[in-house]
Structure formats: structure tokens, C-alpha cells
Motif scaffolding. Structure first.
Motif, PDB file in Angstrom:
ATOM      1  N   SER A  85       4.707  -2.408  74.200  1.00  0.00           N
ATOM      2  CA  SER A  85       6.117  -2.199  73.869  1.00  0.00           C
ATOM      3  C   SER A  85       6.256  -1.536  72.506  1.00  0.00           C
ATOM      4  O   SER A  85       7.040  -0.593  72.329  1.00  0.00           O
ATOM      5  N   THR A  86       5.496  -2.019  71.536  1.00  0.00           N
ATOM      6  CA  THR A  86       5.567  -1.477  70.181  1.00  0.00           C
ATOM      7  C   THR A  86       5.274   0.011  70.164  1.00  0.00           C
ATOM      8  O   THR A  86       5.981   0.800  69.546  1.00  0.00           O
ATOM      9  N   LYS A  87       4.248   0.410  70.889  1.00  0.00           N
ATOM     10  CA  LYS A  87       3.834   1.802  70.875  1.00  0.00           C
ATOM     11  C   LYS A  87       4.891   2.709  71.500  1.00  0.00           C
ATOM     12  O   LYS A  87       5.011   3.874  71.141  1.00  0.00           O
ATOM     13  N   ARG A  88       5.677   2.161  72.415  1.00  0.00           N
ATOM     14  CA  ARG A  88       6.737   2.950  73.051  1.00  0.00           C
ATOM     15  C   ARG A  88       8.048   2.886  72.270  1.00  0.00           C
ATOM     16  O   ARG A  88       9.042   3.474  72.682  1.00  0.00           O
ATOM     17  N   LEU A 144       0.139  -0.722  60.909  1.00  0.00           N
ATOM     18  CA  LEU A 144       0.219   0.733  61.050  1.00  0.00           C
ATOM     19  C   LEU A 144       1.631   1.157  61.429  1.00  0.00           C
ATOM     20  O   LEU A 144       2.194   2.104  60.875  1.00  0.00           O
ATOM     21  N   PHE A 145       2.220   0.457  62.367  1.00  0.00           N
ATOM     22  CA  PHE A 145       3.577   0.783  62.783  1.00  0.00           C
ATOM     23  C   PHE A 145       4.578   0.468  61.675  1.00  0.00           C
ATOM     24  O   PHE A 145       5.526   1.217  61.447  1.00  0.00           O
ATOM     25  N   ASN A 146       4.371  -0.651  60.986  1.00  0.00           N
ATOM     26  CA  ASN A 146       5.308  -1.056  59.948  1.00  0.00           C
ATOM     27  C   ASN A 146       5.314  -0.104  58.767  1.00  0.00           C
ATOM     28  O   ASN A 146       6.306  -0.019  58.049  1.00  0.00           O
ATOM     29  N   SER A 147       4.221   0.606  58.555  1.00  0.00           N
ATOM     30  CA  SER A 147       4.103   1.424  57.347  1.00  0.00           C
ATOM     31  C   SER A 147       4.149   2.923  57.585  1.00  0.00           C
ATOM     32  O   SER A 147       4.368   3.685  56.663  1.00  0.00           O
ATOM     33  N   ARG A 148       3.966   3.384  58.827  1.00  0.00           N
ATOM     34  CA  ARG A 148       3.792   4.814  59.037  1.00  0.00           C
ATOM     35  C   ARG A 148       4.955   5.536  59.688  1.00  0.00           C
ATOM     36  O   ARG A 148       4.946   6.751  59.754  1.00  0.00           O
ATOM     37  N   CYS A 149       5.930   4.811  60.195  1.00  0.00           N
ATOM     38  CA  CYS A 149       7.061   5.468  60.840  1.00  0.00           C
ATOM     39  C   CYS A 149       8.362   4.848  60.379  1.00  0.00           C
ATOM     40  O   CYS A 149       8.434   3.649  60.151  1.00  0.00           O
ATOM     41  N   THR A 150       9.389   5.664  60.249  1.00  0.00           N
ATOM     42  CA  THR A 150      10.716   5.156  59.966  1.00  0.00           C
ATOM     43  C   THR A 150      11.460   4.964  61.267  1.00  0.00           C
ATOM     44  O   THR A 150      11.080   5.491  62.307  1.00  0.00           O
ATOM     45  N   TRP A 151      12.570   4.242  61.186  1.00  0.00           N
ATOM     46  CA  TRP A 151      13.351   3.977  62.392  1.00  0.00           C
ATOM     47  C   TRP A 151      13.890   5.275  62.981  1.00  0.00           C
ATOM     48  O   TRP A 151      13.930   5.469  64.178  1.00  0.00           O
ATOM     49  N   ARG A 152      14.308   6.205  62.112  1.00  0.00           N
ATOM     50  CA  ARG A 152      14.869   7.455  62.608  1.00  0.00           C
ATOM     51  C   ARG A 152      13.838   8.266  63.378  1.00  0.00           C
ATOM     52  O   ARG A 152      14.148   8.982  64.315  1.00  0.00           O
ATOM     53  N   CYS A 153      12.580   8.154  62.951  1.00  0.00           N
ATOM     54  CA  CYS A 153      11.500   8.873  63.646  1.00  0.00           C
ATOM     55  C   CYS A 153      11.389   8.398  65.096  1.00  0.00           C
ATOM     56  O   CYS A 153      11.246   9.193  66.009  1.00  0.00           O
ATOM     57  N   HIS A 154      11.482   7.074  65.279  1.00  0.00           N
ATOM     58  CA  HIS A 154      11.458   6.447  66.615  1.00  0.00           C
ATOM     59  C   HIS A 154      10.325   7.001  67.489  1.00  0.00           C
ATOM     60  O   HIS A 154      10.492   7.350  68.634  1.00  0.00           O
TER      61      HIS A 154
END
Length: 448
Positions: free
Chosen positions: A369-372, A419-429
Motif C-alpha cells: 500500500s505504501t509503495k502505491r 525511505l518513504f518518510n524522507s524522500r517524497c513530499t505529499w504533492r509528489c504522491h
């Protein structure tokens, strides 16, 4: 968690999947060794956890939960001789990157009671809860604080009803907790007292403290006297509004186990058994209440399913998690947190090998789910203990120093989520180029 449960199941042990999983852990831990668990600088100011759509956020970046339960922290913090165990469990959790702890902010009318009687509090016990919050902050761990219990442990709704009867109220059932005006007033007073509490260690009120991830109305609420779910639904609506009238900053959850109810007949098929649909809860409806910020579900196949030797438990966990993740995303537009999950080691069928495989399967489903960019907000293991507290073990406790394979699984999950918490912003989605290196670390895997 109520250890009495609904039944017991014997589990089939799929060794080939386990071997694949263990090899996967070994291959990935080395690759992720250089990742720092901490998502905020040690000397920086913490920000509140927020929700935007179906994701948790901190400072504009996603925050996925890898957490644990340790319900007794306040109790052991009261006594100086056992207070060190609170520090120990936070140290061990931090060492494997766990980011959220769920614990009790109640103890109603029992030994070392926080609330000795309605509106009467033991200041020493409150200072113990202050200590817990302060220690969590020191170790960069957020807290989900549950405000009362469906079960009799630590008082809960049964104690509130006892207080009501002692005051002369005409009460006939523990479920009167959800409907009697006086009893609801007792609960509201407790909510107000806890949320407005000023921590004696930090001088920060609980309602202003970002150490607190959020509040939980009740641990595993059920209302057996009303299978329609109306009584509990009305109570959730009233209490969610009340909590938010005091504290708009923190997130709020229901604490329900996630059973589907009468409002979604097409989803009842995902319940573990027929009884689960008759306990007065209603997953979709309960989380459509104004003021509820994230969905709640628990995972106890060993206590919920029939006593059958088969792979039914594996398929149940997958479908149970996926149905709640899908509903949180497509219907509720909010994250779902699996606030408790585990299997009991007291049953001879659940050896350490099986438990590790089960934890890995839960984590793997969450990662898909996280990856999607889905609604899987995280999960919290039931439950983490430090050495020397095994006398309180309900069969589900995990002592990391005694179970290095489990510690490795928890650590790997923490590193992956970081990795997810630090490498992507919410807008990037998940639409950015950073997805490519994430694919190398953990491709989508539906085999576990």
C-alpha cells in the motif's frame, strides 16, 4: 486487545515462503544500513502529525507508522524501582526505528489508579504519565494515547458503570456507558482532564504536545446490547465532537477492531466470523464521523478464526488488511492504522519461526500500500516488552534482546518506511523519479 478472544486457530507453517522472506531480509538490511531512522533533527522543534487526504504528514512530508503497543507504561512509571523499564522499552524500540507507541492514558478505580473515582485523580500517577510522555519525546517516539477500555482491565466502561451504580443510577448493563448522561459526563471529564494536563517535566499541555500522535476514544469498543451499531455510533459522534472542542491540533481515532457492520452488508464477508458482525461496531460508518481522522483496525487471526489446520489464516490476514486499506482509500479518504496485530506464543502452533513469518506478511501487505501511495498508514505490533517484564506476558510479548530475528524484521520495516518518510513530499504522491531507486530496494511483492 482482549486475550479471551473469540476462538483459537492452529496455523499451517509455509516453510518455502519463510525461507524466501528470511533471505529477503538479509539481502535488504545491508542495502539499507546507511539510513537514519530519525525524520527530524535532534535539536529541532517537533511538528504535529497531520492528515492530508489518505496520508499522515509531518512538515509537508509523508509519515508512515511502524510502531508498537506497551500498555503498562504509566503503571510501571509510578514506582521508581520499575520506572527504568519505561526507558528500556523506548530505547529498544528506538534502536530498531519504531516511531509510534500506543499506550493507556487511563487506569480507572483499580490498583495504582489514575482516576480513583469520577473527577478524582492521583497526582503521583499523573506524574508517571508525564514521565512516559517525556521519555517518548527523548527517544523520538510519538504516542497514541487511548482514553478508556472496553474490557475490564484497567477499569474501563465496567468501572464507570460501577461508579454510576454507587451514585444511585439505575444501570442494568456495562453498555449503559454509551448512553447514560451521567456516565458520559464522567468520561468527558476524564477527557478534559487528560487533554488539558500540563506535563510536570516539560511544562507543555498534552493538547499542545507534538509528542502525542493522537488520541483514541476507547480501546476496542463494542456494544453487544445493540448489534445495529446505533448506540456506539451516537457515542462516537458525541465524543469525537467533544474531543475536538478541546483539541483541534491532534489526530483522533476510534480504537475499533475494524469489524464490518449492518451498514455495509457487502463487506461483512471479510469479517473473521458471524459473531464479529454483531458486536455493535461498523467499520465504514464509525469512521465517517466528523472529527475522526484515521481508521482503526486490529489483526488477531489466532483469536478470531475457527480451530482449523489450513492456510485460511494467511488468506484472511491478506484480505482483512486489503479490504480495510481499500475502504480507507476509496470510501473514507483517510489513512487506516492497524493499531494491534499479533499471535500468541502460548499456543504451541506458534513458534518463533511462524511469528516472524506472520509479522513479515503484515509488513509486506502494508508496504504494498505504501509503495502505491495508498491508505495504509501503518501498523503497531502487540506488544513490545523489555527484559524483566515477562511476568506480565499475555502470550503476545516480544523481547527484542531475546529474539534477534524479530528485531531484524522490525528494523528492516523501519528502514524501508524511512525511505518513504524522507524522500517524497505529499504533492509528489509517488509520481517523481525517486520511485526508481525505491523499486530497487523493495519491488511490489504479493507472494507473502
Amino acid at each position: 486487545m482482549d486475550i479471551k478472544g473469540i476462538g483459537i486457530i492452529n496455523f499451517f507453517n509455509p516453510l518455502l515462503l519463510l525461507m524466501f522472506f528470511v533471505v529477503s531480509i538479509c539481502a535488504n538490511i545491508e542495502m539499507l544500513d546507511d539510513i537514519d531512522y530519525r525524520y527530524e533533527l535532534d535539536d529541532g522543534e517537533w511538528e504535529m502529525v497531520e492528515r492530508k487526504g489518505n496520508q499522515f504528514m509531518i512538515g509537508g512530508q509523508p509519515f508512515y507508522v511502524n510502531g508498537f503497543n506497551t500498555y503498562w507504561l504509566m503503571m510501571l512509571a509510578v514506582d521508581q524501582s520499575t520506572r527504568g523499564k519505561v526507558t528500556d522499552v523506548f530505547q529498544q524500540a528506538s534502536s530498531v526505528g519504531l516511531s509510534v507507541c500506543r499506550t493507556w492514558a487511563f487506569n480507572d478505580g483499580q490498583w495504582r489508579a489514575l482516576q480513583k473515582s469520577p473527577s478524582v485523580y492521583d497526582e503521583d500517577v499523573f506524574k508517571a504519565l508525564d514521565f512516559v510522555v517525556n521519555e517518548a519525546r527523548k527517544h523520538k517516539i510519538r504516542l497514541i494515547l487511548s482514553l478508556t477500555n472496553n474490557w475490564e482491565a484497567y477499569g474501563g466502561k465496567a468501572q464507570y458503570v460501577k461508579w454510576g451504580k454507587a451514585a444511585g443510577l439505575n444501570l442494568t448493563s456495562d453498555d449503559d456507558f454509551f448512553t447514560d448522561p451521567t456516565i458520559k459526563g464522567y468520561y468527558k471529564t476524564h477527557v478534559k482532564t487528560v487533554l488539558n494536563r500540563v506535563n510536570t517535566f516539560t511544562n507543555i499541555s498534552y493538547k499542545d504536545d507534538p509528542t502525542i500522535f493522537g488520541w483514541e476514544l476507547m480501546n476496542e469498543p463494542r456494544c453487544l446490547s445493540d448489534p445495529s451499531g446505533d448506540k456506539l455510533q451516537t457515542w462516537i459522534q458525541e465524543m469525537a465532537f467533544y474531543v475536538k472542542s478541546i483539541d483541534l491540533k491532534h489526530l483522533l481515532g476510534t480504537g475499533v477492531e475494524g469489524f464490518y457492520g449492518p451498514s455495509t452488508q457487502d463487506r461483512i464477508q471479510f469479517n473473521p466470523n458471524t459473531f464479529a458482525g454483531q458486536v455493535g461496531t461498523d467499520f465504514i460508518k464509525n469512521h465517517q464521523v466528523l472529527g475522526i481522522d484515521y481508521a482503526s483496525a486490529h489483526i488477531y487471526p489466532d483469536a478470531w478464526l475457527s480451530n482449523t489446520i489450513s492456510q485460511a489464516h494467511i488468506q484472511f490476514v491478506r484480505s482483512w488488511m486489503q479490504s480495510h486499506i481499500d475502504d480507507a482509500e476509496n470510501v473514507l479518504n483517510m489513512p487506516v492504522v492497524f493499531g494491534e496485530f499479533g499471535v500468541s506464543a502460548k499456543d504451541g502452533n506458534y513458534n518463533q519461526t511462524y511469528r516472524d513469518m506472520f509479522i513479515g506478511m503484515v509488513y509486506n501487505t502494508m508496504l504494498n500500500s505504501t509503495k502505491r501511495g495508498g491508505s495504509g498508514g501503518g501498523c503497531l505490533l502487540w506488544q513490545l516488552f523489555p527484559q524483566g517484564t515477562e511476568y506480565m506476558d499475555d502470550g503476545y510479548s516480544i523481547v527484542l534482546s531475546k529474539t534477534p530475528t524479530t528485531a531484524n524484521i522490525l528494523s528492516l520495516q523501519s528502514r524501508r518506511l524511512q525511505l518513504f518518510n524522507s524522500r517524497c513530499t505529499w504533492r509528489c504522491h509517488w509520481g517523481c523519479k525517486k520511485k526508481s531507486d525505491l523499486d530497487l530496494v523493495f519491488p511490489l511483492d504479493d507472494t507473502m
